[in-house]
Enzyme design. Structure first.
Site: not given
Length: 182
Positions: A90, A158
């Protein structure tokens, strides 16, 4: 002995084509590493199609694709999932996308760049990207459908970026986004 020979070889190449030669040397190094050391060649080949390069540390990519739902019936010492890699990925995605947008739009203001970045990194976009690059088929979970009303595929994307970062560093993350995503 190999380093002086390689240095002489590189010095003999005109500087205009040197980056091309270095990219090919990098590819050949990855390919020979894959041929000699990779135990799971089928998985590595599938990742190569998604990433655009051969992974070096297959274990970190395997972990990136394991959803926590597989851990319910496993002993504590065998529990592994992608949540930590998701956290790392992320942050890397935010950084890479910010970097690309900053250079892509040199005259745009901060508000525009922030708005563009938020559209790219929102969960629905990451889910769509995961589906488009074929990542969904590699995700391991107890859930049957990874695409409908689920964040599993975006989370796995992610985690994949986190795995790329751990395996190959920021430059490969940047290249992956620039060449495969944006």
């Amino acid at each position: 002995m190999a380093c002086p020979i390689l240095r002489l070889f590189l010095l003999s190449i005109p500087y205009t084509i040197l980056p091309i030669v270095i990219v090919h040397i990098d590819f050949l190094t990855d390919y020979f590493h894959y041929l000699l050391f990779c135990k799971d060649k089928a998985f590595a080949l599938r990742l190569r199609k998604i990433l655009g390069f051969y992974p070096r540390n297959i274990a970190v990519y395997r972990e990136a694709l394991i959803h926590r739902s597989l851990n319910h019936h496993r002993p504590q010492e065998q529990k592994k999932d992608n949540e930590r890699l998701e956290y790392l990925g992320d942050a890397v995605i935010e950084t890479v996308v910010s970097d690309i947008l900053y250079h892509l739009f040199p005259k745009k203001k901060e508000g525009f760049l922030t708005s563009m970045r938020s559209k790219i990194v929102q969960r629905s976009s990451l889910n769509r990207i995961a589906k488009e690059i074929g990542l969904v088929e590699l995700i391991q979970s107890t859930h049957i459908n990874h695409t409908h009303n689920s964040f599993i595929s975006g989370n796995a994307f992610e985690a994949l970026v986190g795995a790329i970062y751990l395996d190959r560093g920021y430059t490969h993350c940047y290249r992956f986004f620039k060449e495969r995503i944006i």
